[in-house]
Scaffold this motif. Structure first.
Motif, short mmCIF file in Angstrom:
data_model
loop_
_atom_site.label_atom_id
_atom_site.label_comp_id
_atom_site.label_asym_id
_atom_site.label_seq_id
_atom_site.Cartn_x
_atom_site.Cartn_y
_atom_site.Cartn_z
N VAL A 122 -14.81 -6.61 -6.58
CA VAL A 122 -13.24 -6.77 -7.02
C VAL A 122 -12.54 -5.81 -6.15
N TRP A 123 -11.64 -6.18 -5.74
CA TRP A 123 -10.42 -5.34 -5.11
C TRP A 123 -9.18 -5.18 -6.00
N GLU A 124 -8.92 -3.91 -6.03
CA GLU A 124 -7.63 -3.49 -6.74
C GLU A 124 -6.43 -3.09 -5.64
N ARG A 125 -5.26 -3.82 -5.54
CA ARG A 125 -4.57 -3.24 -4.43
C ARG A 125 -3.78 -1.68 -5.12
N LEU A 126 -3.82 -1.01 -4.23
CA LEU A 126 -2.98 0.28 -4.40
C LEU A 126 -1.71 0.42 -3.86
N THR A 127 -1.09 -0.70 -3.36
CA THR A 127 0.24 -0.75 -2.85
C THR A 127 0.95 -1.45 -4.03
N ALA A 128 2.34 -0.68 -4.18
CA ALA A 128 3.11 -1.39 -5.27
C ALA A 128 3.44 -3.12 -5.07
N THR A 129 3.69 -3.35 -3.74
CA THR A 129 4.01 -4.73 -3.42
C THR A 129 3.13 -5.37 -2.05
N PRO A 130 2.99 -6.54 -1.91
CA PRO A 130 2.20 -7.26 -1.07
C PRO A 130 2.76 -6.85 0.16
N GLU A 131 1.84 -6.36 1.20
CA GLU A 131 1.96 -6.10 2.70
C GLU A 131 1.38 -7.19 3.50
N HIS A 132 1.99 -7.07 4.52
CA HIS A 132 1.78 -8.48 5.66
C HIS A 132 0.55 -7.65 6.74
N ASP A 133 0.73 -6.41 7.13
CA ASP A 133 -0.49 -6.00 7.90
C ASP A 133 -1.25 -4.83 7.59
N VAL A 134 -1.10 -4.38 6.38
CA VAL A 134 -1.87 -3.48 5.78
C VAL A 134 -2.57 -3.90 4.41
N ASN A 135 -3.96 -3.56 4.14
CA ASN A 135 -4.45 -3.76 2.94
C ASN A 135 -4.79 -2.13 2.52
N PHE A 136 -4.31 -1.71 1.40
CA PHE A 136 -4.69 -0.51 0.87
C PHE A 136 -5.30 -0.78 -0.39
N MET A 137 -6.63 -0.52 -0.94
CA MET A 137 -7.49 -1.07 -1.88
C MET A 137 -8.15 0.02 -2.55
#
Length: 215
Positions: A122-137
């Motif tokens: 399971v991945w949970e996104r830690l950014t508030a909105t989608p990012e094109h070049d970054v995944n913070f999870m």
């Protein structure tokens, strides 16, 4: 099950790619793609990356924003105070309009978009909105879970940095195996073939940051 399958089907259709062509390029069976799109199966981490690259979308765009609170919004007036007693912003009110609304955000745990994949990953996104070049999870692996079906090593663009919150994780990078415990961290070039696996009896949880290239 989340809405990953329906989002993949929508993106594939919009890209003008047939189900069989996506399966061929991703080196999986058409029946697997069909099962994923119909919500009857879930992709592995490696298959998800393959789909995102072939369909030219970021992995962030595939997160389910409808399960865990949906799109960020301010609660109804009077529902909760804007600030805590100590003067700090109440996280559940983080989307209340402010001077810095477009530059500052806080994501409450109940509002985290998530991706549930095969084998209990399971991945949970830690950014508030989608990012094109970054995944913070925040990522979690059930005991025995692996990022690829069969444990094959895969590669993709970008650099990865991880920090272990709890449990343990084996990360094979090229010909080297790194066994990580709580409090330990690592970073590596994702172009190097790699695979993640939870070898322990307890669930693994960690913070993962991937940047560079298109994810």
């Amino acid at each position: 099950m989340n809405n990953l399958g329906s989002r993949l089907k929508e993106i594939r259709t919009r890209a003008g790619m047939s189900l069989r062509e996506l399966a061929r390029q991703a080196n999986v069976s058409p029946s697997l793609v069909s099962q994923i799109e119909n919500g009857k199966s879930q992709p592995s981490v490696a298959t998800l990356y393959a789909f995102s690259q072939l369909l030219n979308v970021s992995v962030d765009e595939l997160f389910d924003s409808s399960t865990n609170g949906g799109a960020p919004h301010a609660p109804d007036d009077g529902a909760e105070p804007e600030t805590e007693r100590d003067g700090w912003m109440n996280p559940t009110r983080a989307w209340h309009p402010s001077e810095y609304a477009n530059r500052v955000s806080v994501v409450h745990p109940a509002h985290r978009p998530r991706l549930a994949m095969a084998d209990g990953v399971v991945w949970e996104r830690l950014t508030a909105t989608p990012e094109h070049d970054v995944n913070f999870m925040k990522i979690s692996y059930e005991p025995g879970a692996t990022s690829t079906a069969g444990g094959d090593l895969v590669s993709h663009a970008g650099y990865e940095y991880g920090f272990v919150l709890s449990g343990q994780l084996d990360v094979t990078i090229g010909e080297e195996l790194f066994h990580l415990h709580a409090g330990e961290s690592l970073g590596f070039d994702s172009v190097i073939p790699h695979v993640l696996h939870n070898p322990g009896p307890e669930p693994f949880e960690g913070i993962w940051f991937v940047h560079g290239g298109r994810h």
